[in-house]
Design a protein around this motif. Structure first.
Motif, PDB file in Angstrom:
ATOM      1  N   CYS A  95       0.838  -1.201   0.000  1.00  0.00           N
ATOM      2  CA  CYS A  95       0.000   0.000   0.000  1.00  0.00           C
ATOM      3  C   CYS A  95       0.874   1.252   0.000  1.00  0.00           C
ATOM      4  O   CYS A  95       1.893   1.309   0.700  1.00  0.00           O
ATOM      5  CB  CYS A  95      -0.907   0.028   1.227  1.00  0.00           C
ATOM      6  N   SER A  97       0.939   3.927   1.602  1.00  0.00           N
ATOM      7  CA  SER A  97       0.329   4.520   2.797  1.00  0.00           C
ATOM      8  C   SER A  97       1.071   4.025   4.028  1.00  0.00           C
ATOM      9  O   SER A  97       2.037   3.272   3.939  1.00  0.00           O
ATOM     10  CB  SER A  97      -1.146   4.117   2.879  1.00  0.00           C
ATOM     11  N   GLN A  98       0.584   4.420   5.187  1.00  0.00           N
ATOM     12  CA  GLN A  98       1.149   3.973   6.453  1.00  0.00           C
ATOM     13  C   GLN A  98       0.483   2.679   6.926  1.00  0.00           C
ATOM     14  O   GLN A  98      -0.663   2.400   6.593  1.00  0.00           O
ATOM     15  CB  GLN A  98       0.945   5.043   7.535  1.00  0.00           C
ATOM     16  N   GLY A  99       1.247   1.928   7.713  1.00  0.00           N
ATOM     17  CA  GLY A  99       0.694   0.819   8.473  1.00  0.00           C
ATOM     18  C   GLY A  99       0.691   1.206   9.941  1.00  0.00           C
ATOM     19  O   GLY A  99      -0.084   2.054  10.365  1.00  0.00           O
ATOM     20  N   HIS A 102       1.628   5.345  12.339  1.00  0.00           N
ATOM     21  CA  HIS A 102       0.392   6.126  12.259  1.00  0.00           C
ATOM     22  C   HIS A 102       0.073   6.610  13.665  1.00  0.00           C
ATOM     23  O   HIS A 102       0.388   5.935  14.647  1.00  0.00           O
ATOM     24  CB  HIS A 102      -0.719   5.207  11.733  1.00  0.00           C
ATOM     25  N   ALA A 109      -2.843   0.597   5.580  1.00  0.00           N
ATOM     26  CA  ALA A 109      -2.323  -0.745   5.319  1.00  0.00           C
ATOM     27  C   ALA A 109      -2.780  -1.739   6.385  1.00  0.00           C
ATOM     28  O   ALA A 109      -3.053  -2.902   6.083  1.00  0.00           O
ATOM     29  CB  ALA A 109      -0.799  -0.721   5.233  1.00  0.00           C
ATOM     30  N   THR A 120       0.191  -7.601   4.508  1.00  0.00           N
ATOM     31  CA  THR A 120       0.130  -6.255   3.945  1.00  0.00           C
ATOM     32  C   THR A 120       1.245  -5.391   4.513  1.00  0.00           C
ATOM     33  O   THR A 120       1.564  -5.462   5.703  1.00  0.00           O
ATOM     34  CB  THR A 120      -1.234  -5.608   4.260  1.00  0.00           C
ATOM     35  N   GLY A 122       2.792  -1.270   4.514  1.00  0.00           N
ATOM     36  CA  GLY A 122       2.654   0.135   4.182  1.00  0.00           C
ATOM     37  C   GLY A 122       4.000   0.697   3.753  1.00  0.00           C
ATOM     38  O   GLY A 122       4.997   0.523   4.470  1.00  0.00           O
ATOM     39  N   ALA A 124       5.283   4.363   2.584  1.00  0.00           N
ATOM     40  CA  ALA A 124       4.864   5.753   2.437  1.00  0.00           C
ATOM     41  C   ALA A 124       6.023   6.637   2.004  1.00  0.00           C
ATOM     42  O   ALA A 124       7.197   6.337   2.273  1.00  0.00           O
ATOM     43  CB  ALA A 124       4.284   6.263   3.755  1.00  0.00           C
ATOM     44  N   GLY A 169       1.717  -3.694   7.990  1.00  0.00           N
ATOM     45  CA  GLY A 169       0.280  -3.544   7.867  1.00  0.00           C
ATOM     46  C   GLY A 169      -0.432  -4.643   8.633  1.00  0.00           C
ATOM     47  O   GLY A 169      -1.189  -4.398   9.561  1.00  0.00           O
TER      48      GLY A 169
END
Length: 219
Positions: A95, A97-99, A102, A109, A120, A122, A124, A169
């Motif tokens: 992803c 994005s962040q896992g 965050h 994620a 999964t 993340g 970023a 993730g």
């Protein structure tokens, strides 16, 4: 925020099996802010060759605004819809994005991993938390921490280029996640999964804005 707090304990930071990921999927979404149209793309690559095995796109209309820390509620509907179009279940999801890196330790994620059950990661381009710049050589990394807690790593995927920020993730550990990201970045800063999904969703959004779309509202 309450939902993120409720789901966070479900995140698994271990490998449920030997990390033999033969098919790896990347997801990304593109938006038109004026119309609210969103295009989501998924690309499955062969992990050995990084050649595409399958792609899918879907469109929708998004009414959830961009709110830092709540990306999942903006992107999950179309992300889940595009995954459902794939005929193959990938061994690993990447992803953009962040896992765990965050504010509530439950980024996009993590949310996607919990809902799909698929390992999964993340990856970023920006970071939540504190870190020391890693050495300039490819493969160098340093820990990312929030309130003293290890939540991810700043990983240099290209020598002399800004690092990416890798975090768990779901159903994977951080060392394995970083190794997979390095394997997916032989030429560029971003994983090949993310690069290809980004190109595909942007093309799909341009095509959608040039032609009427069937009604498909996601909230």
């Amino acid at each position: 925020m309450a939902m993120q707090d409720e789901l966070r304990p479900l995140v698994d930071q271990t490998n449920p099996r030997p990390p033999d990921f033969r098919t790896i999927a990347g997801l990304d979404s593109a938006y038109d802010d004026e119309s609210g149209v969103v295009a989501a793309a998924a690309v499955i690559l062969d992990s050995a060759t990084l050649e595409p095995l399958e792609t899918a796109i879907t469109h929708g209309t998004n009414t959830f605004p961009y709110v830092p820390g709540l990306l999942a509620f903006r992107e999950l509907p179309t992300s889940l819809a595009v995954l459902e179009k794939l005929t193959t279940t990938p061994d690993l999801l990447i992803c953009d994005s962040q896992g765990l890196a965050h504010p509530r330790r439950f980024g996009f994620a993590c949310h996607l991993g919990i809902l799909t059950g698929v390992p999964t990661i993340g990856v970023a381009k920006t970071v939540w938390g504190n870190y020391i710049e890693p050495d300039p050589e490819r493969g160098s990394s340093t820990d990312v921490r929030i309130d003293g807690e290890l939540v991810g790593r700043a990983l240099r995927t290209r020598t002399g280029v800004k690092p990416v920020f890798v975090s768990v993730g779901h159903r994977i550990d951080l060392d394995t996640a970083c190794a997979q990201v390095l394997a997916l970045t032989p030429k560029y800063r971003q994983p090949e999964t993310t690069r290809q999904a980004d190109q595909l969703c942007r093309q799909a959004l341009r095509a959608a804005l040039q032609a009427p779309l069937p009604t498909c509202r996601t909230t």
